[in-house]
Structures are given as C-alpha cells and as structure tokens.
Design an enzyme around this catalytic site. Structure first.
Site, PDB file in Angstrom:
ATOM      1  N   CYS A 125     -10.737  85.488  10.229  1.00  0.00           N
ATOM      2  CA  CYS A 125     -11.650  86.638  10.290  1.00  0.00           C
ATOM      3  C   CYS A 125     -12.464  86.618  11.575  1.00  0.00           C
ATOM      4  O   CYS A 125     -13.425  85.846  11.709  1.00  0.00           O
ATOM      5  CB  CYS A 125     -12.563  86.638   9.063  1.00  0.00           C
ATOM      6  SG  CYS A 125     -13.776  87.975   9.083  1.00  0.00           S
TER       7      CYS A 125
ATOM      8  N   CYS B 241     -16.143  87.591  11.231  1.00  0.00           N
ATOM      9  CA  CYS B 241     -16.969  86.521  10.638  1.00  0.00           C
ATOM     10  C   CYS B 241     -17.231  85.403  11.642  1.00  0.00           C
ATOM     11  O   CYS B 241     -18.342  84.901  11.743  1.00  0.00           O
ATOM     12  CB  CYS B 241     -16.274  85.877   9.431  1.00  0.00           C
ATOM     13  SG  CYS B 241     -15.463  87.027   8.325  1.00  0.00           S
ATOM     14  N   ASP B 242     -16.214  84.984  12.357  1.00  0.00           N
ATOM     15  CA  ASP B 242     -16.304  83.731  13.112  1.00  0.00           C
ATOM     16  C   ASP B 242     -16.216  83.875  14.632  1.00  0.00           C
ATOM     17  O   ASP B 242     -16.423  82.894  15.345  1.00  0.00           O
ATOM     18  CB  ASP B 242     -15.195  82.770  12.631  1.00  0.00           C
ATOM     19  CG  ASP B 242     -15.368  82.433  11.153  1.00  0.00           C
ATOM     20  OD1 ASP B 242     -16.524  82.359  10.709  1.00  0.00           O
ATOM     21  OD2 ASP B 242     -14.359  82.275  10.446  1.00  0.00           O
TER      22      ASP B 242
END
Ligand code: NDP
Length: 310
Positions: A134, A137-138
């Site tokens: 992701c 997200c990261d």
C-alpha cells in the site's frame, strides 16, 4: 441456534465501526471476528494517516482500540469465521467454524480484501521493513529513497506514480512486454521522469538483513540478473476480496467485490449491507472503511426500524 437483530461479519475498521454505531443504537450486535481479527491493519506497523492519532499508531494497537470501543457499548465478539450463509430467506442463517448456527434479521458484511503477494519467503520476512502492498499507507516512509513496484495493472500504475512524487527513483517491474493498466494510466507512468518501467522483468528475491536493501530481478527474455539497490518493495498485483462464502448469495462485480447501491451500503439482498474493502477497490483506506462501516450501521438500523424489527 441463537437469534440476533444484527450480525456483523468481519473485524477490520469497517466491521468494528459498524459495531460501535449499532451497539450504541441498541441493536446488541454480534460480530464474527474471524481467524485474523483486526483485518489487514494487523499486518501493518505504523499508521500515520488515521485522523485523531496525532503521533501515529501501530496497526494492531489501533484495532485493539476499535475492538475495546465496540465492546464497551455491548458488542458481542465471537472469534469465529462465517463458513456458510443463507441469505435467500429471512431471518438470515449463518454457520460458523465454531459449529454455531446463528440467525439474524440484518447482516453487515465487512470481510475486507487481501492483497495478493508474490509468495517469496523474504517478502513475508521483510513485511513492514520495506515490503508493503500500500503506497498511500507506507510511501511516506520512503521519502527521498528508491523503490520498486511490481505489477502491470491500474493498481501498479497508480501506486508507482504516487510513489514517484515521494521517492527519488521508482522502478516498475512488469512481467510482460505490455501493461494491463488503462491507457491514460500507462501514459502517466511513461511520462514520469523518475519512474522507470522494466519490461519482461520478474522478481527473483528481496535482499536485506533487517530491512529491504535491494531487489534481485531477472529479465525473462535475456535471463540477465540485476540487483536494484532500493529501500522499498511495493507489491501491486491486485487484491482478492474476501467474498468466497457469499458466492451466489450476493451480487458481485467481475473481480468479486460486493456490489452496493451507489451512495449506500445496500447490497442485492434486502437486509444485507456491505462496508469496507469488500465493496471498495478504489480507496481501500482504514478511514474510508470506517466511514462505510458507520453508513452500514445506520442503513441497517433504519431498515430494521422500517421492518418493525427495531
Ligand atoms: P489487475 O488484475 O488488473 O492487474 C494485476 C497485474 O499484476 C497484471 O499486470 C498482472 O500481470 C500482474 N501480476 C499478477 N501476478 C503477478 C506476479 N506474480 N508477478 C508479477 N506480476 C503479476 O489488478 P489491479 O489491482 O491492478 O486492478 C484490479 C481492478 O481494479 C481492475 O479492474 C482495475 O482497472 C481496477 N482499478 C482501478 C483503478 C482506478 O481506476 N483508479 C485503480 C486501481 C485498480 P499480467 O498482466 O501479466 O497478468
């Protein structure tokens, strides 16, 4: 056999949020938490984009907070999986792997989706230490660093262009000589200066002791092996919605995602609602899942009231 007004299947942000709202509305929901309680966030380390956690939070810690909040208002959590459902008549019947048979007037499906992985040993070992599925997200953790993205569909195109705005250099590994992604997304990829597509290229291994240090790739046409010195490895080869148990019961799209009526969480079966990634292949965020979980609880509560069941 026990009967309930509302059964929630799934324990990610969507399921727990639905439980918080439903419990506070007096529906005394039962939530089937499944074999991986907490969902995909249990596999995540730092979550920095969930509003309210100003210093960030670990994924598992956040899901523990969700669970405690749901229980505080009287949600009954059962650590069982739904293995068979019958949505053809009301009340709905749900069998679990705990050998329970439950009936419910309304059901919220929040079973999520799972990222597909390549299946390499080091992919699992270095998950959360440079390996991710992701970018939203990261990606932030790899600002100014170099990254590899694997895949040739819209997800890979989107993830790699997203990362190109944060990272110094991004390599997109496409296993064939063409991408499956839509034309417009492909053009975006090819136009991005710090995003390099490596065609006919597959991942051999991910290298690094405690963190990703390089990705070993092979050109499938020439057999040439190269080590790309990168700090992040993003797998973007698609997601699998967890809808196996609902096959033939709820309308799904070509990729298996549950179809909901636009602007609501209503599914093809009246009284069954869907929230979170199981019905969303576009946003896939904890906060959007929680948002639709809230919608599902409100939809279910209003629907039950209209039926004279609440
Ligand atoms: P897709 O199934 O469309 O694409 C998967 C890609 O991963 C393919 O290019 C495939 O290669 C590649 N792949 C699969 N397995 C491997 C492997 N083991 N090693 C290397 N590569 C592999 O999945 P997406 O998640 O990209 O898209 C799913 C759906 O969601 C699509 O309908 C897509 O259009 C939609 N979507 C739309 C978006 C948007 O409109 N903004 C954003 C994201 C998704 P190959 O082509 O060789 O099979």
């Amino acid at each position: 056999m026990s009967h309930h007004k509302l059964l929630i299947i799934g324990s990610g942000p969507a399921g727990y949020t639905a439980a918080i709202y439903a419990a506070r509305a007096g529906l005394q929901p039962v939530l089937l938490a499944g074999m991986q309680p907490g969902g995909q966030l249990m596999l995540t380390t730092d979550v920095e984009n969930y509003p309210g956690y100003k210093n960030g939070v670990k994924g598992p810690e956040m899901m523990e907070d969700f669970r405690l909040q749901a229980e505080r208002f009287g949600t009954e959590i059962r650590y069982e999986n739904a293995v068979e459902v019958d949505f053809s008549q009301r009340p709905f019947t749900i069998k679990t792997d705990g050998e329970a048979t439950l009936t419910a007037d309304a059901v919220i499906v929040a079973t999520g989706a799972s990222a597909k992985w390549l299946g390499l040993e080091n992919e699992t070992r270095l998950y959360g230490a440079g390996v991710s599925a992701c970018a939203v997200c990261d990606g932030f953790f790899y600002k100014g660093k170099d990254a590899v993205v694997v895949g040739g569909g819209d997800t890979a195109a989107e993830e790699s262009t997203y990362l190109s705005k944060l990272c110094r250099q991004v390599y997109l590994l496409v296993r064939r000589g063409e991408m499956r992604a839509s034309k417009i997304m492909q053009e975006r990829v090819l136009k991005t200066p710090n995003l390099k597509v490596l065609w006919h290229t597959e991942t051999v291994d991910i290298l690094g002791e405690n963190h990703v240090e390089a990705v070993r790739v092979r050109n499938v046409q020439t057999g040439e092996i190269t080590d790309l010195p990168v700090q992040a490895f993003f797998v973007a080869i698609g997601h699998q919605p967890n809808t196996e148990v609902f096959k033939g019961q709820l309308q799904t799209d070509a990729n298996g995602y549950i179809v909901t009526r636009p602007g609501s969480t209503y599914t093809s079966v009246e009284g069954v609602f869907a929230a979170g990634d199981v019905q969303d292949h576009v946003y896939r965020q904890a906060v959007t899942a929680a948002g639709t979980g809230c919608m599902a609880a409100l939809d279910a509560e209003r629907w039950l009231a209209a039926q004279g069941l609440h």
